[in-house]
Scaffold this motif. Structure first.
Motif, PDB file in Angstrom:
ATOM      1  N   HIS A 154       0.839  -1.207   0.000  1.00  0.00           N
ATOM      2  CA  HIS A 154       0.000   0.000   0.000  1.00  0.00           C
ATOM      3  C   HIS A 154       0.873   1.257   0.000  1.00  0.00           C
ATOM      4  O   HIS A 154       0.581   2.229  -0.692  1.00  0.00           O
ATOM      5  N   ARG A 155       1.932   1.244   0.799  1.00  0.00           N
ATOM      6  CA  ARG A 155       2.818   2.412   0.891  1.00  0.00           C
ATOM      7  C   ARG A 155       3.498   2.677  -0.445  1.00  0.00           C
ATOM      8  O   ARG A 155       3.660   3.829  -0.848  1.00  0.00           O
ATOM      9  N   SER A 162      -3.005   4.657 -14.307  1.00  0.00           N
ATOM     10  CA  SER A 162      -3.042   3.493 -15.197  1.00  0.00           C
ATOM     11  C   SER A 162      -1.710   2.749 -15.165  1.00  0.00           C
ATOM     12  O   SER A 162      -1.671   1.512 -15.202  1.00  0.00           O
ATOM     13  N   LEU A 163      -0.613   3.490 -15.073  1.00  0.00           N
ATOM     14  CA  LEU A 163       0.702   2.859 -14.949  1.00  0.00           C
ATOM     15  C   LEU A 163       0.794   2.117 -13.614  1.00  0.00           C
ATOM     16  O   LEU A 163       1.275   0.983 -13.557  1.00  0.00           O
ATOM     17  N   LEU A 164       0.305   2.748 -12.551  1.00  0.00           N
ATOM     18  CA  LEU A 164       0.334   2.097 -11.240  1.00  0.00           C
ATOM     19  C   LEU A 164      -0.475   0.800 -11.258  1.00  0.00           C
ATOM     20  O   LEU A 164      -0.041  -0.209 -10.684  1.00  0.00           O
ATOM     21  N   ALA A 165      -1.634   0.821 -11.916  1.00  0.00           N
ATOM     22  CA  ALA A 165      -2.460  -0.394 -12.012  1.00  0.00           C
ATOM     23  C   ALA A 165      -1.675  -1.525 -12.670  1.00  0.00           C
ATOM     24  O   ALA A 165      -1.733  -2.680 -12.230  1.00  0.00           O
ATOM     25  N   ASP A 166      -0.921  -1.200 -13.720  1.00  0.00           N
ATOM     26  CA  ASP A 166      -0.087  -2.211 -14.392  1.00  0.00           C
ATOM     27  C   ASP A 166       1.012  -2.720 -13.458  1.00  0.00           C
ATOM     28  O   ASP A 166       1.274  -3.922 -13.380  1.00  0.00           O
ATOM     29  N   TYR A 207      -6.118   4.170  -3.919  1.00  0.00           N
ATOM     30  CA  TYR A 207      -4.881   4.852  -3.523  1.00  0.00           C
ATOM     31  C   TYR A 207      -4.923   6.358  -3.785  1.00  0.00           C
ATOM     32  O   TYR A 207      -4.023   7.080  -3.377  1.00  0.00           O
ATOM     33  N   LEU A 208      -5.970   6.800  -4.463  1.00  0.00           N
ATOM     34  CA  LEU A 208      -6.172   8.244  -4.628  1.00  0.00           C
ATOM     35  C   LEU A 208      -6.765   8.846  -3.365  1.00  0.00           C
ATOM     36  O   LEU A 208      -6.764  10.059  -3.186  1.00  0.00           O
ATOM     37  N   ARG A 209      -7.278   7.972  -2.488  1.00  0.00           N
ATOM     38  CA  ARG A 209      -7.907   8.445  -1.259  1.00  0.00           C
ATOM     39  C   ARG A 209      -6.885   8.562  -0.137  1.00  0.00           C
ATOM     40  O   ARG A 209      -5.834   7.942  -0.167  1.00  0.00           O
ATOM     41  N   GLU A 245      -6.301  -6.128 -12.144  1.00  0.00           N
ATOM     42  CA  GLU A 245      -7.106  -6.420 -13.331  1.00  0.00           C
ATOM     43  C   GLU A 245      -7.900  -5.190 -13.761  1.00  0.00           C
ATOM     44  O   GLU A 245      -8.060  -4.912 -14.936  1.00  0.00           O
ATOM     45  N   SER A 246      -8.420  -4.479 -12.761  1.00  0.00           N
ATOM     46  CA  SER A 246      -9.243  -3.298 -13.036  1.00  0.00           C
ATOM     47  C   SER A 246      -8.610  -2.064 -12.410  1.00  0.00           C
ATOM     48  O   SER A 246      -8.121  -2.111 -11.276  1.00  0.00           O
ATOM     49  N   ILE A 247      -8.670  -0.956 -13.133  1.00  0.00           N
ATOM     50  CA  ILE A 247      -8.128   0.305 -12.613  1.00  0.00           C
ATOM     51  C   ILE A 247      -8.950   0.795 -11.419  1.00  0.00           C
ATOM     52  O   ILE A 247      -8.459   1.574 -10.597  1.00  0.00           O
ATOM     53  N   GLU A 248     -10.189   0.313 -11.309  1.00  0.00           N
ATOM     54  CA  GLU A 248     -11.042   0.695 -10.178  1.00  0.00           C
ATOM     55  C   GLU A 248     -10.423   0.246  -8.856  1.00  0.00           C
ATOM     56  O   GLU A 248     -10.565   0.910  -7.834  1.00  0.00           O
ATOM     57  N   THR A 249      -9.747  -0.900  -8.885  1.00  0.00           N
ATOM     58  CA  THR A 249      -9.073  -1.400  -7.679  1.00  0.00           C
ATOM     59  C   THR A 249      -7.988  -0.428  -7.243  1.00  0.00           C
ATOM     60  O   THR A 249      -7.763  -0.212  -6.051  1.00  0.00           O
TER      61      THR A 249
END
Length: 267
Positions: free
Chosen positions: A218-219, A232-236, A249-251, A241-245
């Motif tokens: 998480h950190r 989107s890069l962070l999701a990769d 981390y924006l919160r 699987e989904s950018i929603e997950t």
């Protein structure tokens, strides 16, 4: 029929734990409700909602729906229940506490654990992925992780970490094999890491609730977005699987929210 269902799942891109969970769910339904009809399925869903958390309910429903597909009764599939997403991240180690722990481990000579913490936080590795890192991967600067479906995710080892880790590897006379070993020369376990981290939290006066393997992943995500705002890069990089997950981390974390409230609200 359930055995055939299990065999079909084992050929898919599902983990062993997920397969066992789905099969257990189907057997549990058959034992307690018998026939797969609308009335029994709705009764079972009601039972789940009454006794389990939403995530568990949806996992069980997913197992049932998979079985309904398998026996060609798709029309009976159940709808998932809505999971209320928290608007904050809970129990995530702060950047200050991460740096404090890392410096203490290095200063006190716990070099391997210093690198365990650094690797998790600088690569975003899950603990199961951390255990796969070999000396050869450090030298190459990355580790390619393969899922059952043939997908590849590259775990990058940043230059600063790589440079220091190579010095440590050379000092330890390691030439190949798994990077993190226990005192018997075997690969350390996920449970062993979790227990040792709790020990260090206790030793250095840190909140045990935020010192666990996934907290450092998480950190990594929080620090990455603060320095390079590309979700989107962070999701990769995280293997989501989904950018929603990844959007969680924006919160703000709960402690960050508290600090802001304490600073801002003076009325």
């Amino acid at each position: 029929m359930v055995n055939k269902f299990k065999q079909s799942l084992e050929k898919s891109d599902l983990s062993g734990n997920t397969v066992e969970s789905y099969v257990w769910t189907v057997n549990h339904f058959i034992t307690n409700y018998g026939e797969f009809n609308k009335e029994n399925l709705l009764a079972y869903k009601g039972f789940l909602v009454e006794h389990f958390k939403p995530q568990t309910v949806n996992l069980r429903l997913q197992g049932i729906n998979k079985y309904l597909e398998f026996i060609h009764k798709d029309r009976l599939k159940l709808k998932f229940i809505k999971v209320q997403q928290k608007n904050y991240l809970e129990n995530v180690i702060s950047d200050a506490d991460y740096k404090f722990l890392k410096s203490k481990l290095k200063k006190d000579g716990f070099t391997e654990w210093y690198f365990v913490v650094w690797f998790m936080t600088a690569t975003g590795a899950r603990v199961s992925e951390l255990l796969q890192i070999k000396v050869e991967d450090v030298m190459a600067g990355h580790l390619d992780l393969y899922s059952k479906g043939g997908k590849v995710r590259r775990l990058y080892i940043p230059k600063r970490l790589r440079t220091e880790a190579v010095d440590w590897i050379n000092n330890e006379n390691k030439t190949s094999g798994y990077l993190f070993l226990n005192r018997f020369g075997n690969r350390i376990t996920a449970r062993g890491i979790a227990m040792q981290l709790k020990h260090f939290a206790d030793k250095y006066g840190l909140n045990k609730k935020v010192v666990y393997p996934h907290s450092f992943r998480h950190r990594f995500a929080k620090n990455f977005l603060e320095r390079f705002n590309d979700i989107s890069l962070l999701a990769d990089l995280m293997g989501h699987e989904s950018i929603e997950t990844t959007r969680i981390y924006l919160r703000r974390t709960a402690s960050e929210q508290q600090q802001i409230i304490d600073r801002v609200v003076n009325w």
